[in-house]
Design a protein around this motif. Structure first.
Motif, mmCIF file in Angstrom:
data_model
loop_
_atom_site.group_PDB
_atom_site.id
_atom_site.type_symbol
_atom_site.label_atom_id
_atom_site.label_comp_id
_atom_site.label_asym_id
_atom_site.label_seq_id
_atom_site.Cartn_x
_atom_site.Cartn_y
_atom_site.Cartn_z
ATOM 1 N N PHE A 203 25.645 97.755 18.771
ATOM 2 C CA PHE A 203 25.011 98.713 19.692
ATOM 3 C C PHE A 203 23.732 99.284 19.088
ATOM 4 C CE2 PHE A 203 28.699 99.017 22.522
ATOM 5 C CZ PHE A 203 28.037 99.179 23.724
ATOM 6 N N ALA A 205 21.796 97.977 16.824
ATOM 7 C CA ALA A 205 20.714 96.973 16.765
ATOM 8 C C ALA A 205 20.075 96.799 18.132
ATOM 9 C CB ALA A 205 21.281 95.643 16.270
ATOM 10 N N LEU A 206 20.917 96.675 19.164
ATOM 11 C CA LEU A 206 20.356 96.428 20.487
ATOM 12 C C LEU A 206 19.783 97.701 21.105
ATOM 13 C CD1 LEU A 206 22.767 93.758 21.986
ATOM 14 C CD2 LEU A 206 20.632 93.474 20.805
ATOM 15 N N LEU A 208 18.282 99.946 19.389
ATOM 16 C CA LEU A 208 16.974 100.062 18.730
ATOM 17 C C LEU A 208 15.935 99.222 19.465
ATOM 18 C CD1 LEU A 208 15.927 101.437 16.128
ATOM 19 C CD2 LEU A 208 16.228 99.263 14.970
ATOM 20 N N LEU A 209 16.356 98.016 19.820
ATOM 21 C CA LEU A 209 15.454 97.144 20.593
ATOM 22 C C LEU A 209 15.137 97.773 21.938
ATOM 23 C CD1 LEU A 209 16.549 93.389 20.469
ATOM 24 C CD2 LEU A 209 14.377 94.357 19.834
ATOM 25 N N ILE B 119 19.666 95.937 27.782
ATOM 26 C CA ILE B 119 19.939 95.305 26.486
ATOM 27 C C ILE B 119 21.298 95.742 25.968
ATOM 28 C CG2 ILE B 119 19.199 95.124 24.073
ATOM 29 C CD1 ILE B 119 16.331 95.411 24.970
ATOM 30 N N ALA B 123 25.330 94.315 24.341
ATOM 31 C CA ALA B 123 26.099 94.744 23.154
ATOM 32 C C ALA B 123 27.559 94.976 23.537
ATOM 33 C CB ALA B 123 25.486 96.012 22.572
ATOM 34 N N LEU B 228 13.303 93.839 13.846
ATOM 35 C CA LEU B 228 14.273 94.925 14.036
ATOM 36 C C LEU B 228 15.716 94.445 13.861
ATOM 37 C CD1 LEU B 228 12.761 96.801 17.123
ATOM 38 C CD2 LEU B 228 12.769 97.552 14.762
ATOM 39 N N ILE B 232 18.447 94.973 10.406
ATOM 40 C CA ILE B 232 19.770 95.615 10.440
ATOM 41 C C ILE B 232 20.835 94.652 9.925
ATOM 42 C CG2 ILE B 232 21.537 96.588 11.976
ATOM 43 C CD1 ILE B 232 19.257 97.621 13.726
#
Lengths: 305, 386
Positions: A203, A205-206, A208-209, B119, B123, B228, B232
């Protein structure tokens, strides 16, 4: 311009060169003196069946490193005391692997036999191929025990001590190792911890995108060029209004040229004015039937260049 | 005497030859696997289920299950055989990043860039991976095996192969076959779960049309996305690095030839090799085990959990969104990264409730985010368990 470009290229090439040099240096600098046996009475024997002192070097890198061309010494004032042979397959140390040298002062016995021996209190050093850069060194303490090796407690680690087991060409840490997965399962037998942590990271990582592109979209929608143009146009409009205002103010100040131009325009408008054109325009389709006999290419006498 | 010795010589050699033929060496396991291979080929050709994958895999299963006597460098597990050399790319995780390069060069991330909030739906669908991991642990699989099995829920064949090659190389065949089979069965598995979890009102939610995305944004996405995500989870670098490189080749506009190769000839070659070798790795002697059956069951469960996670997340997310900005939960299933099949499922199910409500472009956002999400999840599993 060309001079600047050449200079830029020179800088780039120099940087690449430095980088390559650095990479090479890093590979050699990844070697570590890992374990030594000073007094060998009943420990490992060499390829001649002799109990000799030995030095183990560890390649802590994750790529193969060639130790050939480097120097081993027991005297810091003579860094190039024992040059390690170059171009030998045996000197290529695989990633996270070892090489053992016999410190028996019998260099004629092979490339792994050094021209010095080990003693307590001596400093053993490994120098880079230039003979100046110290790669690694260790001072053997007087407390070393016969047939017990003195080495790093963990391969490549900082701490030294007398090791429980002699481990030439093997990991110094002989404790039972638990796999990362087994350790994780022991700490988190249900897998819920893993699910929570991993989902959080996914979560994160995405998200952040997502945040990045949300704001990037806003920034991108700001058309700086258009804004500048609009600002310039507004300024221009303000300027024209100012000019018009000034002209209105000086309405009576008409120059002779301006009067002449206005008169000419009025005259042309009055004399050339008509409502209907007296010419008829007719558009017809013209078709030409292709015939190879009329083609110019068949009449060419000279071959085209 | 001479004649009888000649005949016995011939008979000996003929019988020896016969003992080498597959007919003499077939076991029930080989025959079952050949049937499985034939079913795959049938589904691909007659039903059109993922033909690009199922034809090479199905044929690979046939190749891998022609019985032979070991020792002649024929089998995929025999050192020195051609198939063993080709299998090297699977065992060492070489093919999956190359496929990701092609996927990157094929994928248009506009839907995702234009609506970045989608997005995170990608996830949520990764819940399938970790749900299956927990269940596999409970069923007695080792942690590494559980991690490799869980990734089937990411619905991403290359990622599943990559991770299982690192965590549980013995299970690559079963995991890959399971992942690709369920990807082909997405239109069968997902719709009932989607219908079960949504109300009629939710299914007809209309979403705002996506805005146009500039070329500059797409280029920045490829570069920033790589930096990015891999910052991570660096262990996802082989997959994510190649994915975004492929996308940059496409979007930059100056490397058309490279992009064409990545999304054309190269991905086709690698798909043939990966399909063939994964199929051939299902040799009955190593494949037909209780574990393989367990993997198939867990694979189906992980897909179901992933769909559940995606749809439920959208429903919860909608509670925080204003009217007019709400997301149709039918695109939640698209968070599993079976591109574009799961997005197509969203579209088909959406149209069955409102013939004018086209969800495909909206579903492509979570769908491609799912590709990134599953690669990130694989990176996490690799760093925790590897």
């Amino acid at each position: 311009m060309r001079l600047i470009r050449n200079k830029f290229l020179a800088v780039v090439i120099s940087l690449i060169g430095l980088g390559v040099g650095q990479l090479y240096g890093q590979s050699a600098l990844d070697l570590r003196i890992n374990e030594v046996l000073v007094y060998n009475d009943s420990n490992y024997v060499d390829d001649f069946g002799v109990h000799s002192p030995w030095i183990e070097i560890f390649n802590s890198a994750y790529n193969t490193v060639d130790i050939g061309g480097l120097y081993l010494t027991d005297d810091l004032s003579q860094p190039m005391k024992y040059p390690i042979f170059k171009g030998q397959p045996i000197t290529q140390i695989p990633p996270r692997s070892y090489i053992v040298f016999w410190a028996d002062d019998k260099p004629t016995r092979g490339i792994l036999h050094l021209n010095f021996t080990l003693e307590a209190g001596k400093t053993i050093a490994l120098f880079d191929a230039n003979g100046r850069t110290l790669v690694d060194s260790v001072t053997i303490p007087h407390s070393v025990i016969r047939d017990v090796t003195y080495g790093r407690l963990v391969d490549g680690g900082a701490e030294w001590g007398n090791l429980d087991k002699s481990t030439p060409n093997a990991d110094n840490d002989t404790s039972v190792k638990v796999l990362a997965g087994d350790e994780f399962a022991r700490m988190d037998p249900t897998g819920l911890g893993m699910a929570a942590i991993a989902m959080t990271v996914v979560f994160l990582a995405l998200a952040l995108l997502s945040v990045f592109f949300k704001y990037m979209g806003k920034v991108m929608s700001i058309d700086i060029k258009k804004q500048l143009e609009a600002r310039a146009a507004a300024k221009a409009r303000a300027g024209v209004q100012a000019v018009v205002g000034e002209e209105e103010a000086s309405e009576l100040e008409l120059t002779g040229e301006l009067n002449a131009a206005i008169a000419m325009t009025l005259y042309l408008y009055a004399t050339e004015l008509h409502d209907a054109e007296n010419t008829v325009l007719t558009i017809n389709r013209v078709s030409r039937t292709y015939s190879p006999w009329s083609s110019k290419i068949y009449g060419l006498r000279k071959f085209p260049n | 005497m001479g004649e009888s010795s000649f005949f016995s010589f011939v008979i000996d050699h003929v019988s020896q030859f016969l003992s080498y033929t597959a007919f003499a060496n077939y076991t029930m396991g080989h025959l079952i696997m050949i049937c499985v291979g034939l079913i795959f080929i049938y589904l691909a050709i007659a039903k059109g289920f993922e033909p690009m994958l199922l034809v090479p895999i199905g044929f690979g299963i046939l190749i891998g299950n022609i019985a032979f006597q070991p020792g002649y460098e024929i089998g995929i597990y025999e050192h020195g055989s051609v198939l063993n050399y080709l299998y090297f790319g699977v065992r060492y995780g070489i093919y999956p990043p190359l496929i990701f390069l092609g996927i990157g060069a094929m994928t248009d991330f506009s839907a995702l860039i234009s609506n970045p909030k989608l997005i995170v739906v990608g996830a949520a669908a990764q819940l399938g991976i970790f749900g299956a991991y927990a269940i596999a642990l409970a069923l007695g699989f080792s942690p590494n095996e559980a991690g490799a099995i869980g990734i089937i829920g990411g619905a991403d064949g290359p990622t599943a192969i990559f991770l299982s090659s690192k965590l549980a190389p013995d299970l690559i065949g079963a995991i890959a076959i399971s992942a690709y089979s369920y990807m082909a069965l997405v239109p069968v598995i997902q719709p009932p779960i989607m219908r079960l979890l949504t109300t009629k009102k939710e299914r007809v939610i209309r979403m705002k049309p996506s805005r146009a995305v500039s070329k500059k944004e797409k280029i920045i996405f490829a570069i920033a996305g790589m930096i990015l995500t891999t910052s991570i989870v660096p262990s996802g670098l082989p997959l994510l690095g190649m994915l975004f490189l492929g996308n940059l080749l496409k979007e930059s506009g100056v490397t058309k030839r490279l992009a064409d190769t990545a999304q054309g000839a190269m991905i086709d070659i690698v798909t043939i090799l990966i399909g063939l070798t994964v199929g051939a790795s299902t040799q009955a002697t190593t494949f037909l085990t209780v574990k393989s059956i367990g993997i198939f069951v867990l694979g189906a469960l992980s897909f179901a959990i992933a769909t559940f996670g995606g749809v439920m997340f959208v429903k919860i997310f909608n509670l925080f969104l204003k009217d007019g900005n709400k997301i149709n939960p039918l695109i939640g299933n698209a968070g599993v990264s079976a591109v574009p099949h799961s997005a197509r499922v969203s579209q088909v199910v959406g149209l069955s409730y409102d013939k004018t409500n086209h969800l495909l472009m909206h579903a492509m956002g979570p769908n491609v985010a799912g590709v990134i999400g599953s690669a990130v999840a694989a990176g996490i599993l690799l760093s925790f368990l590897g």
